[in-house]
Design a protein around this motif. Structure first.
Motif, PDB file in Angstrom:
ATOM      1  N   GLN A   1       7.557   5.921   3.568  1.00 25.18           N
ATOM      2  CA  GLN A   1       6.636   4.839   3.241  1.00 25.18           C
ATOM      3  C   GLN A   1       6.440   4.717   1.740  1.00 25.18           C
ATOM      4  O   GLN A   1       6.949   3.773   1.136  1.00 25.18           O
ATOM      5  N   VAL A   2       5.750   5.656   1.116  1.00 23.91           N
ATOM      6  CA  VAL A   2       5.531   5.615  -0.322  1.00 23.91           C
ATOM      7  C   VAL A   2       6.763   6.165  -1.026  1.00 23.91           C
ATOM      8  O   VAL A   2       7.255   7.245  -0.695  1.00 23.91           O
ATOM      9  N   GLN A   3       7.235   5.422  -2.012  1.00 20.76           N
ATOM     10  CA  GLN A   3       8.397   5.835  -2.776  1.00 20.76           C
ATOM     11  C   GLN A   3       8.081   5.833  -4.260  1.00 20.76           C
ATOM     12  O   GLN A   3       7.443   4.908  -4.766  1.00 20.76           O
ATOM     13  N   LEU A   4       8.529   6.878  -4.946  1.00 24.17           N
ATOM     14  CA  LEU A   4       8.366   7.021  -6.377  1.00 24.17           C
ATOM     15  C   LEU A   4       9.748   7.166  -6.990  1.00 24.17           C
ATOM     16  O   LEU A   4      10.551   7.979  -6.524  1.00 24.17           O
ATOM     17  N   ALA A   5      10.017   6.399  -8.031  1.00 24.78           N
ATOM     18  CA  ALA A   5      11.329   6.393  -8.654  1.00 24.78           C
ATOM     19  C   ALA A   5      11.189   6.617 -10.151  1.00 24.78           C
ATOM     20  O   ALA A   5      10.721   5.732 -10.874  1.00 24.78           O
ATOM     21  N   ALA A  23       8.127   4.185 -11.077  1.00 21.14           N
ATOM     22  CA  ALA A  23       7.767   2.987 -10.334  1.00 21.14           C
ATOM     23  C   ALA A  23       7.368   3.371  -8.914  1.00 21.14           C
ATOM     24  O   ALA A  23       8.080   4.121  -8.245  1.00 21.14           O
ATOM     25  N   VAL A  24       6.251   2.844  -8.467  1.00 20.02           N
ATOM     26  CA  VAL A  24       5.684   3.195  -7.171  1.00 20.02           C
ATOM     27  C   VAL A  24       5.742   1.996  -6.242  1.00 20.02           C
ATOM     28  O   VAL A  24       5.398   0.878  -6.631  1.00 20.02           O
ATOM     29  N   SER A  25       6.165   2.233  -5.020  1.00 23.73           N
ATOM     30  CA  SER A  25       6.178   1.195  -4.001  1.00 23.73           C
ATOM     31  C   SER A  25       5.683   1.765  -2.680  1.00 23.73           C
ATOM     32  O   SER A  25       5.673   2.980  -2.472  1.00 23.73           O
ATOM     33  N   GLY A  26       5.258   0.881  -1.792  1.00 24.63           N
ATOM     34  CA  GLY A  26       4.856   1.298  -0.460  1.00 24.63           C
ATOM     35  C   GLY A  26       3.366   1.283  -0.198  1.00 24.63           C
ATOM     36  O   GLY A  26       2.953   1.334   0.966  1.00 24.63           O
ATOM     37  N   ARG A  27       2.557   1.249  -1.235  1.00 18.54           N
ATOM     38  CA  ARG A  27       1.115   1.155  -1.099  1.00 18.54           C
ATOM     39  C   ARG A  27       0.526   0.653  -2.400  1.00 18.54           C
ATOM     40  O   ARG A  27       1.197   0.715  -3.440  1.00 18.54           O
ATOM     41  N   PRO A  28      -0.720   0.180  -2.376  1.00 19.63           N
ATOM     42  CA  PRO A  28      -1.318  -0.350  -3.612  1.00 19.63           C
ATOM     43  C   PRO A  28      -1.362   0.700  -4.712  1.00 19.63           C
ATOM     44  O   PRO A  28      -2.009   1.737  -4.581  1.00 19.63           O
ATOM     45  N   PHE A  29      -0.694   0.408  -5.814  1.00 17.91           N
ATOM     46  CA  PHE A  29      -0.581   1.377  -6.889  1.00 17.91           C
ATOM     47  C   PHE A  29      -1.921   1.663  -7.541  1.00 17.91           C
ATOM     48  O   PHE A  29      -2.196   2.800  -7.941  1.00 17.91           O
ATOM     49  N   SER A  30      -2.753   0.644  -7.663  1.00 17.99           N
ATOM     50  CA  SER A  30      -4.021   0.808  -8.359  1.00 17.99           C
ATOM     51  C   SER A  30      -4.946   1.799  -7.675  1.00 17.99           C
ATOM     52  O   SER A  30      -5.886   2.294  -8.302  1.00 17.99           O
ATOM     53  N   SER A  31      -4.706   2.096  -6.411  1.00 24.61           N
ATOM     54  CA  SER A  31      -5.528   3.048  -5.683  1.00 24.61           C
ATOM     55  C   SER A  31      -4.997   4.475  -5.757  1.00 24.61           C
ATOM     56  O   SER A  31      -5.600   5.387  -5.189  1.00 24.61           O
ATOM     57  N   CYS A  32      -3.882   4.674  -6.450  1.00 23.43           N
ATOM     58  CA  CYS A  32      -3.211   5.964  -6.477  1.00 23.43           C
ATOM     59  C   CYS A  32      -3.441   6.704  -7.789  1.00 23.43           C
ATOM     60  O   CYS A  32      -3.226   6.144  -8.865  1.00 23.43           O
ATOM     61  N   ALA A  75      -0.200  -3.641 -13.284  1.00 26.35           N
ATOM     62  CA  ALA A  75       0.519  -4.886 -13.050  1.00 26.35           C
ATOM     63  C   ALA A  75       1.992  -4.642 -12.760  1.00 26.35           C
ATOM     64  O   ALA A  75       2.640  -5.454 -12.108  1.00 26.35           O
ATOM     65  N   LYS A  76       2.522  -3.520 -13.247  1.00 26.62           N
ATOM     66  CA  LYS A  76       3.920  -3.173 -13.034  1.00 26.62           C
ATOM     67  C   LYS A  76       4.109  -2.050 -12.023  1.00 26.62           C
ATOM     68  O   LYS A  76       5.236  -1.614 -11.793  1.00 26.62           O
ATOM     69  N   ASN A  77       3.019  -1.587 -11.433  1.00 30.48           N
ATOM     70  CA  ASN A  77       3.074  -0.482 -10.468  1.00 30.48           C
ATOM     71  C   ASN A  77       3.826   0.716 -11.045  1.00 30.48           C
ATOM     72  O   ASN A  77       4.641   1.351 -10.369  1.00 30.48           O
ATOM     73  N   THR A  78       3.530   1.038 -12.291  1.00 36.22           N
ATOM     74  CA  THR A  78       4.300   2.042 -13.009  1.00 36.22           C
ATOM     75  C   THR A  78       3.388   2.974 -13.788  1.00 36.22           C
ATOM     76  O   THR A  78       2.411   2.532 -14.399  1.00 36.22           O
ATOM     77  N   VAL A  79       3.726   4.259 -13.753  1.00 39.24           N
ATOM     78  CA  VAL A  79       3.081   5.249 -14.589  1.00 39.24           C
ATOM     79  C   VAL A  79       4.104   5.747 -15.606  1.00 39.24           C
ATOM     80  O   VAL A  79       5.296   5.856 -15.293  1.00 39.24           O
TER      81      VAL A  79
END
Length: 123
Positions: A1-5, A23-32, A75-79
Motif C-alpha cells: 500500500q504505502v510506497q517510499l522511493a 517520494a511517498v505514495s499510497g496515503r496522504p503524505f501530510s499526515s505522515c 505539495a510534492k509528497n516528498t521529504v
C-alpha cells in the motif's frame, strides 16, 4: 500500500553536498511523520533525521547535527535530506521511513521503509 522511493544518492568528495529525496505514495503524505536512516556494511541501521507530520518539529542524530537538514514539501509528497560537509563516515545506504500520525521517528518506530539509496563519500 504505502510506497517510499528514495533518490539522489551518489558519489561525492568529502566536504561536498548531496540532497536525497523520498517520494511517498499510497496515503496522504501530510499526515505522515518521516525520517531518514542509514546503514553501512557490517553495521546496524542508525537514525539520521526525522520530521513530524506537522513539519514544525525536527530531530537529528548528533553525528549529523549542523550538517544535515530534513525538510518536507507536502505539495510534492516528498521529504528531503540536504547533506552538507559530507564525511567518509557518512558513507552508507540511506533509507527513507514513515509512519502515519505525529511521531518522532527517532523514538517511535517507523511503519514504512524505502528501498534505500547509496551515498558514497570519498576521502
Amino acid at each position: 500500500q504505502v510506497q517510499l522511493a528514495e533518490s539522489g544518492g551518489g558519489l561525492v568528495q568529502a566536504g561536498g553536498s548531496l540532497r536525497l529525496s523520498c517520494a511517498v505514495s499510497g496515503r496522504p503524505f501530510s499526515s505522515c511523520s518521516m525520517g531518514w536512516f542509514r546503514q553501512a556494511p557490517g553495521k546496524e541501521r542508525e537514525f539520521v533525521a526525522a520530521i513530524a507530520s506537522s513539519g514544525g518539529s525536527t530531530w537529528y542524530a548528533d553525528s549529523v547535527m549542523g550538517r544535515f537538514t530534513i525538510s518536507r514539501d507536502n505539495a510534492k509528497n516528498t521529504v528531503y535530506l540536504q547533506m552538507n560537509s559530507l564525511k567518509p563516515e557518512d558513507t552508507a545506504v540511506y533509507y527513507c521511513a514513515g509512519r502515519s500520525g505525529w511521531f518522532n521517528l527517532n523514538t517511535d518506530e517507523p511503519r514504512y521503509w524505502g528501498q534505500g539509496t547509496q551515498v558514497t563519500v570519498s576521502s
